[in-house]
Design a protein around this motif. Structure first.
Motif, mmCIF file in Angstrom:
data_model
loop_
_atom_site.group_PDB
_atom_site.id
_atom_site.type_symbol
_atom_site.label_atom_id
_atom_site.label_comp_id
_atom_site.label_asym_id
_atom_site.label_seq_id
_atom_site.Cartn_x
_atom_site.Cartn_y
_atom_site.Cartn_z
ATOM 1 N N SER A 195 0.815 -1.219 0.000
ATOM 2 C CA SER A 195 0.000 0.000 0.000
ATOM 3 C C SER A 195 0.845 1.265 0.000
ATOM 4 N N SER A 196 0.226 2.346 -0.430
ATOM 5 C CA SER A 196 0.851 3.671 -0.411
ATOM 6 C C SER A 196 -0.059 4.633 0.337
ATOM 7 N N ILE A 197 0.561 5.491 1.146
ATOM 8 C CA ILE A 197 -0.171 6.553 1.837
ATOM 9 C C ILE A 197 0.101 7.855 1.090
ATOM 10 N N ILE A 198 -0.949 8.501 0.628
ATOM 11 C CA ILE A 198 -0.812 9.765 -0.101
ATOM 12 C C ILE A 198 -0.975 10.902 0.915
ATOM 13 N N CYS A 199 0.110 11.638 1.146
ATOM 14 C CA CYS A 199 0.119 12.721 2.143
ATOM 15 C C CYS A 199 0.261 14.080 1.466
ATOM 16 N N GLU A 200 -0.112 15.119 2.210
ATOM 17 C CA GLU A 200 0.023 16.475 1.681
ATOM 18 C C GLU A 200 0.445 17.428 2.797
ATOM 19 N N ARG A 201 1.399 18.298 2.477
ATOM 20 C CA ARG A 201 1.836 19.344 3.411
ATOM 21 C C ARG A 201 2.255 20.565 2.596
ATOM 22 N N ASP A 202 1.721 21.711 2.942
ATOM 23 C CA ASP A 202 2.001 22.957 2.217
ATOM 24 C C ASP A 202 1.747 22.794 0.722
ATOM 25 N N ASN A 203 0.641 22.127 0.404
ATOM 26 C CA ASN A 203 0.215 21.904 -0.986
ATOM 27 C C ASN A 203 1.178 21.033 -1.783
ATOM 28 N N LEU A 204 2.086 20.357 -1.098
ATOM 29 C CA LEU A 204 2.994 19.414 -1.755
ATOM 30 C C LEU A 204 2.576 17.993 -1.405
ATOM 31 N N GLU A 205 2.434 17.150 -2.412
ATOM 32 C CA GLU A 205 1.987 15.780 -2.211
ATOM 33 C C GLU A 205 3.162 14.816 -2.164
ATOM 34 N N GLU A 206 3.121 13.898 -1.222
ATOM 35 C CA GLU A 206 4.158 12.878 -1.086
ATOM 36 C C GLU A 206 3.499 11.506 -1.021
ATOM 37 N N ILE A 207 4.204 10.508 -1.547
ATOM 38 C CA ILE A 207 3.713 9.131 -1.507
ATOM 39 C C ILE A 207 4.645 8.314 -0.628
ATOM 40 N N ILE A 208 4.074 7.672 0.412
ATOM 41 C CA ILE A 208 4.875 6.920 1.363
ATOM 42 C C ILE A 208 4.463 5.449 1.326
ATOM 43 N N ASP A 209 5.451 4.573 1.190
ATOM 44 C CA ASP A 209 5.201 3.133 1.192
ATOM 45 C C ASP A 209 4.849 2.677 2.609
ATOM 46 N N ALA A 210 3.894 1.747 2.741
ATOM 47 C CA ALA A 210 3.476 1.293 4.071
ATOM 48 C C ALA A 210 2.871 -0.098 4.001
ATOM 49 N N ARG A 211 2.912 -0.795 5.130
ATOM 50 C CA ARG A 211 2.165 -2.041 5.230
ATOM 51 C C ARG A 211 0.677 -1.699 5.150
ATOM 52 N N THR A 212 -0.094 -2.565 4.551
ATOM 53 C CA THR A 212 -1.515 -2.288 4.361
ATOM 54 C C THR A 212 -2.242 -2.103 5.688
ATOM 55 N N SER A 213 -1.908 -2.903 6.692
ATOM 56 C CA SER A 213 -2.569 -2.770 7.999
ATOM 57 C C SER A 213 -2.283 -1.410 8.632
ATOM 58 N N ASP A 214 -1.039 -0.955 8.539
ATOM 59 C CA ASP A 214 -0.690 0.366 9.080
ATOM 60 C C ASP A 214 -1.385 1.473 8.300
ATOM 61 N N ALA A 215 -1.399 1.331 6.981
ATOM 62 C CA ALA A 215 -2.018 2.351 6.132
ATOM 63 C C ALA A 215 -3.505 2.499 6.455
ATOM 64 N N ILE A 216 -4.188 1.380 6.672
ATOM 65 C CA ILE A 216 -5.619 1.425 6.974
ATOM 66 C C ILE A 216 -5.865 1.997 8.370
ATOM 67 N N ALA A 217 -5.016 1.629 9.329
ATOM 68 C CA ALA A 217 -5.148 2.179 10.685
ATOM 69 C C ALA A 217 -5.012 3.701 10.666
ATOM 70 N N LEU A 218 -4.116 4.211 9.819
ATOM 71 C CA LEU A 218 -3.936 5.661 9.699
ATOM 72 C C LEU A 218 -5.080 6.302 8.918
ATOM 73 N N ALA A 219 -5.548 5.627 7.872
ATOM 74 C CA ALA A 219 -6.657 6.157 7.075
ATOM 75 C C ALA A 219 -7.883 6.398 7.953
ATOM 76 N N LEU A 220 -8.143 5.483 8.874
ATOM 77 C CA LEU A 220 -9.281 5.639 9.779
ATOM 78 C C LEU A 220 -9.125 6.878 10.652
ATOM 79 N N ARG A 221 -7.919 7.109 11.140
ATOM 80 C CA ARG A 221 -7.684 8.246 12.040
ATOM 81 C C ARG A 221 -7.745 9.583 11.306
#
Length: 208
Positions: A91-117
């Motif tokens: 899985s990939s987590i798509i993040c944004e800060r100061d209108n800049l987008e970053e893609i971070i590699d992650a385990r699917t379980s961690d990515a989903i736990a963060l998506a919920l939050r």
């Protein structure tokens, strides 16, 4: 490639791997389900995020990440389950800060736990869902209420209780023919044994 949005249907005990759980993701505008085997800690973290009224006395790792991200104005926009190799989802987590987008590699379980939050949507590619999704021929017209068994699972995960269980050896599906595997897959789906269905599906995928 076309993206398909997924919602979390629930968490169930793993019948073949001691200390593991099956996270069930549901296709938003369809009937297919995507079972993913996850660890007990990740299952606990996801269960706590689903039960919004429950707050642990101290922040869990995913809560700490959320607090850290909030402090530095980092927002998780979405999570994409983008690859499936030998039964392992990437899985990939798509993040944004100061209108800049970053893609971070992650385990699917961690990515989903963060998506919920972060209340971020979860997606996968249509090709992955076609390969690994379990199709149910019919579903109830009304949303099913959470079962007593699911309530017990959530309670034990949230409270951190270790359920008494005997370690179970993972079932060897390699000895079965493709025809037998497909029949077993249908039986597992009909019995809502999604974790076993996921294991059978992975064996079928290896041979295709």
């Amino acid at each position: 490639m076309s993206l398909v949005r997924l919602n979390i249907k629930g968490i169930s005990y793993s019948q073949t791997q001691n200390g593991a759980y099956a996270l069930i993701l549901n296709e938003e505008d369809g009937e297919r389900k995507l079972p993913i085997v996850i660890g007990a800690f990740e299952a606990q973290s996801i269960a706590i995020a689903l039960e919004k009224e429950i707050r642990p006395p101290r922040p869990l790792t995913h809560d700490l990440f959320k607090n850290f991200a909030d402090r530095f104005a980092i927002v998780v926009k979405q999570v994409i389950i983008h690859k499936l190799v030998d039964g392992v989802f990437y899985s990939s987590i798509i993040c944004e800060r100061d209108n800049l987008e970053e893609i971070i590699d992650a385990r699917t379980s961690d990515a989903i736990a963060l998506a919920l939050r972060f209340k971020a949507p979860i997606f996968t590619y249509k090709a992955i869902l076609e390969k690994a999704g379990i199709y149910l021929k019919s579903t109830p017209s009304k949303k099913k209420k959470i079962s007593k068994q699911e309530e017990t699972i959530l309670e034990e995960l949230i409270l951190g209780d270790d359920a008494e269980s005997t370690p179970k050896k993972a079932e060897d599906f390699s000895k079965y023919t493709l025809k037998e595997l497909k029949a077993m897959l249908n039986d597992a789906v009909n019995n809502e044994d999604y974790e076993r269905a996921a294991s059978i599906r992975d064996e079928v995928s290896k041979r295709s």
